[in-house]
Scaffold this active site. Structure first.
Site, PDB file in Angstrom:
ATOM      1  N   ARG B  69      23.635   8.315  14.135  1.00 50.75           N
ATOM      2  CA  ARG B  69      22.596   7.344  13.776  1.00 50.75           C
ATOM      3  C   ARG B  69      21.715   7.840  12.621  1.00 50.75           C
ATOM      4  O   ARG B  69      21.234   7.056  11.808  1.00 50.75           O
ATOM      5  CB  ARG B  69      21.742   7.050  15.019  1.00 50.75           C
ATOM      6  N   ILE B  95      16.539  -1.034  11.541  1.00 57.44           N
ATOM      7  CA  ILE B  95      17.686  -0.643  12.367  1.00 57.44           C
ATOM      8  C   ILE B  95      17.182  -0.775  13.801  1.00 57.44           C
ATOM      9  O   ILE B  95      16.121  -0.266  14.153  1.00 57.44           O
ATOM     10  CB  ILE B  95      18.175   0.791  12.025  1.00 57.44           C
ATOM     11  N   SER B  96      17.912  -1.527  14.634  1.00 60.38           N
ATOM     12  CA  SER B  96      17.413  -1.854  15.969  1.00 60.38           C
ATOM     13  C   SER B  96      17.233  -0.614  16.830  1.00 60.38           C
ATOM     14  O   SER B  96      17.871   0.416  16.608  1.00 60.38           O
ATOM     15  CB  SER B  96      18.371  -2.796  16.680  1.00 60.38           C
ATOM     16  N   GLN B  97      16.400  -0.778  17.832  1.00 61.52           N
ATOM     17  CA  GLN B  97      16.191   0.251  18.858  1.00 61.52           C
ATOM     18  C   GLN B  97      17.556   0.579  19.483  1.00 61.52           C
ATOM     19  O   GLN B  97      18.330  -0.329  19.775  1.00 61.52           O
ATOM     20  CB  GLN B  97      15.262  -0.390  19.871  1.00 61.52           C
ATOM     21  N   PRO B  98      17.877   1.861  19.697  1.00 56.59           N
ATOM     22  CA  PRO B  98      19.199   2.218  20.227  1.00 56.59           C
ATOM     23  C   PRO B  98      19.560   1.467  21.517  1.00 56.59           C
ATOM     24  O   PRO B  98      20.701   1.027  21.686  1.00 56.59           O
ATOM     25  CB  PRO B  98      19.095   3.719  20.482  1.00 56.59           C
TER      26      PRO B  98
END
Lengths: 802, 246
Positions: B69, B95-98
């Site tokens: 990531r 970038i979205s939250q994992p």
């Protein structure tokens, strides 16, 4: 005379700057953060008192120069601090993960406090130097403020915001020049004006242009290749940006059926302050390309009514009017608040929009929705209220602080009262998950129907939803079997779900657009039955019906949400909370702490230096706190009341805010003479008048407003100004009377008292909004009247400060 | 004031500097990456309910353990790459939250070697996770600069099963249709009809709902064998409304 003119001009510029900053930052950020930043920046007024306690004795001998320097400092910082604050990389969306954001936020209000600090210091210095003329100086201050509030609203219609900023900065230099002219230093005045030219004009326009956050909808739309702003209008109701995106077209069709293959034709997007996009859809008169308008939940009423005479409230870019035209409505009254928006559709993009507002079946009215209905004698088959504000805005809770007179029980009663026999009120909003708006709407609708005498509201409601929109139909009579059958067909064909009509079975709901449970149906059953109170009390969000006294439709926050948020620590669980309310609380807490510091530091120093007696200072502090709180409470509560009556928020501000300031200014000017004649009785008479008029208005205004609602705006404005005049006049007395008394007895405390009043004004403005949410505006008025009463009792004790 | 303004300018420059991250040796971050996946597992147990699974598919979690990531975030934010939070990547995108990436991937329920379409490439991380699972991924990005950066990054990292292009995602990727799964990360007022058409019967589409940094709700769309469409709104369990029925 030049001194009073200088005070007036500086005060005018300071309030104009405050209002302009709200406009500028509304473009770059979101409403609730703007409110917080500017509220706290206004503590510059409080800080000015603290500052003068320490340096007053050094500045007084050089009054003209000191005033001029402070006024010039205002002129320089008006633009300089704005430019600097714009460059602070504050991103409110990251605030829960990144502690730097809190630093950036604090940096912003510290920077923006500088101009207010400079202006307030200059005015307070004038009061300290001329204690015998406090009434006249305060009159100049208030009347300047009144003119500033009016002037800036007018200026934003005709001047770009950047130029308004330059004019405000120039006013600071103008005030400085007037101050030195008073001392016959004409060469100095000329020098100031020479400095003013580069200080206001040299700033590159690009530095002054507000830059929207990259996360605002407008910024995102502009990231598409070849997307560009093709027209822009700026006014006090917001900056409108029209976006054309030829390569990746905008396609705005909320709640479009998932069963359709129809798509919207070319559209232009009109963004207000970078959010809340409304489309202008290409229309040629040919119905086929706009067939998608029959595939939205909002099309339902047109399947239950035959060619209805329709009222569209909030016509915007014309999507709802086009939908009505598509369904061959016999006549459409389109109501739009913002003339600049209507003008874009009617003139600039008339050909693109197919001249919909000039269509023979369409009549465009420039008015506020609620007051248009209240003032009209007409009845409609369909009243359509599809105010689909930007989803991003509604999830962020940005509107939680706004009053919404269109979504209250009384408003719904008025809409229903304007329906023709068998007519319908249709309201479409974002569904949201967990649902909030829809439940509150349903609760308001049932309350309004009951208030209008409906025996069984359950039979007069139909609720339909897609995956992201919900449409509520309200009828002034039970829906017929044929109407229900038509609604079922409409829903089935488009794969929408009906969540309520009388006789619906649970198994019919939650089929195509599912939630974990048939939440909408369950809520409708609860809100229509004996479990209503429990349901409203126990629901995770505040869905109590909004009323005219507590018109906060968008406030959904409940303290009981906080444990759930804590459990979701570090995640974006706060999106489920309406940040607006929490931001308001945070603003209040910070304002209280900072005010405490501004008030205590000079007090400790003064006591250490033995410049004030051991007793008496407490009475001074309390008196000015009470007067500050009471003034703002009354002003804010009446602005809200008059907004509803006058209909247009700008007219309300022009008439009431400016009215209060100007009439209070006149009162202040008269207070010195009155006190000279009746030294003991003046304060009692003034407060007695405030209490009597205030209480009388609480009782009588609803009746007056109800009777005169249908009058023309000009006549209503005259009535409102006439009503504000005596109250404002009386409210102009307590502050200068108190300040004169302090100046006589303990002059060292004068700047301190000024600072306390400044702090109280900031805290009370925030507190008034919070209080109104909880206890309503009428109760806020009652509190204010009580505060004035307490201040009158304390007035006698100001003597003790000898 | 001068010093303050300098600091602000520097801070502003830092915040907007979006130099593409050079891929760093995977093992430098492997410990924090494992920790990130443990966090994802903990959250999914905490917020599950309704259609939100309690345990995410082990294959999805393995893919998250393998995907670097840190290579998908701006260089100056690499130390935050494995925190369970969204990060800015420029152009108003994040970038979205994992956890959300893992959940969206899980909800697609793709069989091995499926064909997936992504609307809104962003940094390319979601496409990389799907590729790690062995799927063939078609991804479209509207912002030219992001599209270029993501295509280069995915290629440099060896994600050969990802085909990325710049363009309008509204019409999907007709040449590669139909798809077993579609992820629409660019929020819209409606679901584009062409995307529904390009979804296989039995296929699933996942749409995150909410503005940048604020995605906590997902919309799941399932196309039935008969072509009708069902949607399901997913919420963290603590926010699933309690009604009189309970």
């Amino acid at each position: 005379m030049p001194l009073l003119a200088a005070v007036s001009l500086l005060s005018l510029a300071a309030i104009a700057y405050e209002i302009l900053l709200t406009r500028l930052f509304a473009i770059t950020l979101w409403h609730h953060y703007v409110y917080m930043i500017i509220s706290l920046a206004l503590l510059g007024y409080g800080a000015s008192g603290t500052f003068l306690v320490f340096v007053k004795h050094r500045l007084i001998p050089h009054f003209g120069t000191s005033f001029a320097v402070l006024a010039m400092l205002f002129g320089v910082t008006v633009i300089g601090c704005y430019v600097l604050a714009q460059r602070v990389p504050f991103n409110p969306l990251e605030v829960i993960w990144d502690w730097h954001q809190q630093l950036y936020l604090a940096t912003m209000y510290l920077i923006l406090a500088a101009p207010f600090f400079a202006a307030a210091s200059a005015i307070a210095l004038a009061l300290a130097v001329w204690p015998g003329h406090i009434g006249a100086i305060y009159r100049a201050d208030l009347m300047g403020a009144g003119a500033g509030a009016l002037g800036v609203v007018a200026a934003t219609f005709v001047l770009p915001l950047e130029d308004c900023l330059r004019v405000i900065a120039a006013s600071g230099f103008g005030a400085a020049a007037l101050a030195v002219t008073r001392e016959r230093r004409h060469w100095a005045a000329a020098a100031i004006l020479v400095v003013a030219v580069p200080a206001t004009l040299a700033w590159p326009a690009a530095w002054l242009a507000p830059t929207p956050s990259p996360y605002k909808s407008l910024s995102l739309a502009l990231t598409a290749p070849e997307a560009r702003v093709i027209a822009e209008r700026s006014g006090p109701l917001g900056r409108l940006s029209v976006i054309e995106s030829p390569k990746v077209p905008l396609r705005i069709a909320p709640g479009l059926s998932l069963a359709t293959t129809l798509m919207p034709p070319a559209q232009l997007g009109v963004f207000t302050d970078g959010e809340g996009v409304t489309p202008i859809t290409r229309s040629t008169g040919d119905l086929e390309p706009i067939g998608y308008l029959d595939q939205q939940t909002s099309a339902l009423p047109y399947h239950l009514l035959d060619r209805p005479e329709t009222l569209v409230l909030g016509a915007g870019g014309g999507a709802d009017v086009l939908q009505a035209l598509y369904h061959r409505a016999s006549h459409i009254d389109a109501v739009e608040l913002n003339p600049q928006l209507a003008d874009l559709v009617r003139h600039d993009f008339a050909d693109f929009a197919g001249r919909i507002y000039d269509h023979p079946a369409v009549a465009l009215h420039m008015a506020e929705a609620r007051s248009f209905v209240e003032a009209s004698r007409k009845r409609w088959d369909l009243i359509n209220l599809s105010l689909l504000d930007s989803f991003a805005t509604s999830t962020a809770g940005a509107q939680a602080l706004s009053e919404s007179p269109i979504y209250t029980i009384e408003a719904f009663q008025a809409y229903i009262g304007h329906l023709a026999p068998n007519g319908m009120l249709a309201i479409t909003r974002w569904l949201g998950n967990p649902p909030r708006d829809t439940f509150k709407l349903f609760a308001i609708a049932t309350a309004a129907l009951r208030a209008n005498g409906a025996a069984d509201p359950a039979e007069q409601l139909v609720l339909l939803h897609s995956w992201n929109t919900a449409t509520l139909l309200i009828k002034d009579a039970p829906f017929s079997r044929d109407e229900i059958a038509a609604a079922r067909t409409f829903a089935r064909d488009r794969q929408f779900d009906l969540a309520w009509f009388a006789g619906i079975r649970a198994s019919e709901t939650n089929r195509f657009n599912r939630m974990a449970k048939p939440t909408l149906y369950d809520a409708a059953v609860a809100l229509l039955g004996p479990a209503r109170s429990d349901f409203i009390a126990n629901y995770r969000f505040d869905i109590r019906p909004a009323t005219d006294d507590q018109p906060f439709f968008f406030r959904f926050f409940r303290w009981s949400l906080l444990p759930h948020l804590a459990a979701m620590k570090g995640q974006a669980g706060f999106v489920f909370v309406d940040a607006g309310y929490l931001v308001l609380i945070l603003a209040l807490l910070q304002a209280i702490v900072l005010s405490g510091i501004f008030i205590l530091i000079p007090l400790l120093w003064l006591r250490h230096e033995q410049r004030v007696p051991a007793s008496g200072w407490m009475s001074v502090a309390l008196y000015f706190l009470l007067v500050g709180f009471a003034f703002l409470f009354i002003e804010i509560a009446f602005i809200q009341r008059f907004s509803l009556f006058l209909g247009h928020p700008l007219t309300a501000i022009a008439v009431t805010l400016a009215g209060f300031l100007v009439f209070a200014g006149l009162g202040s000017g008269f207070s010195t003479r009155a006190a000279a004649r009746w030294p003991r009785a003046t304060i009692i008479l003034a407060v007695g008048a405030i209490v009597a008029i205030g209480a009388g208005y609480v009782a009588l205004l609803p009746l007056v407003f109800d009777t005169l609602m249908g009058w023309p705006l000009l006549a209503k404005s005259a009535v409102a100004a006439g009503l504000v005049a005596p109250l404002g006049f009386a409210m102009g007395f307590p502050f200068p009377l108190g300040l004169s008394r302090v100046a006589e007895r303990t002059p060292a405390l004068l700047p301190w008292a000024w600072g306390i009043n400044g702090c109280a004004s900031v805290v009370s403005a925030v507190a008034a909004s919070l209080l109104a949410m909880h206890i309503g505006f009428t109760a806020v008025l009652a509190v204010a009247i009580g505060l004035y009463g307490a201040a009158a009792l304390l007035f006698g004790r100001l003597r003790g400060a000898t | 004031m001068t010093r303050l303004s300098c600091r602000l300018v520097i801070a502003a420059m830092l915040a907007v500097s979006l130099a593409t991250a050079a891929p760093v040796a995977a093992d430098q971050y492997s410990a924090v990456r494992l920790e990130m996946v443990r966090t994802i597992e903990a959250i999914s147990e905490q917020v599950s309910g309704g259609a939100t699974p309690t345990r995410l598919d082990s294959g999805v979690l393995d893919a998250m353990r393998r995907t670097p990531r840190h290579a998908f975030v701006p260089a100056h934010l690499q130390d935050l790459a494995y925190s369970d939070r969204p990060l800015p990547i420029g152009y108003g995108q994040t970038i979205s939250q994992p956890y959300i990436v893992a959940l969206m991937t899980d909800l697609l329920r793709l069989e091995p070697h499926s064909r997936a379409l992504e609307i809104g490439t962003g940094s390319g991380y979601q496409a990389a996770v799907l590729a790690e699972l062995g799927h063939e991924v078609f991804t479209i990005e509207i912002v030219p600069a992001l599209a270029d950066q993501a295509a280069k990054r995915l290629s440099d990292l060896g994600y050969d099963t990802v085909r990325a292009r710049e363009g309008d995602g509204y019409f999907g990727w007709p040449d590669a249709a139909p798809f077993d799964g579609i992820v629409v990360t660019a929020a819209a007022s409606h679901v584009p009809p062409p995307l529904i058409k390009q979804l296989k019967p039995g296929g699933r589409m996942v749409i995150p709902v909410g503005a940048a940094f604020m995605t906590q709700q997902l919309m799941l769309i399932e196309k039935q064998a008969d072509g009708t469409v069902r949607t399901e709104a997913l919420l963290p369990v603590s926010f699933v409304p309690l009604t009189s029925a309970q």
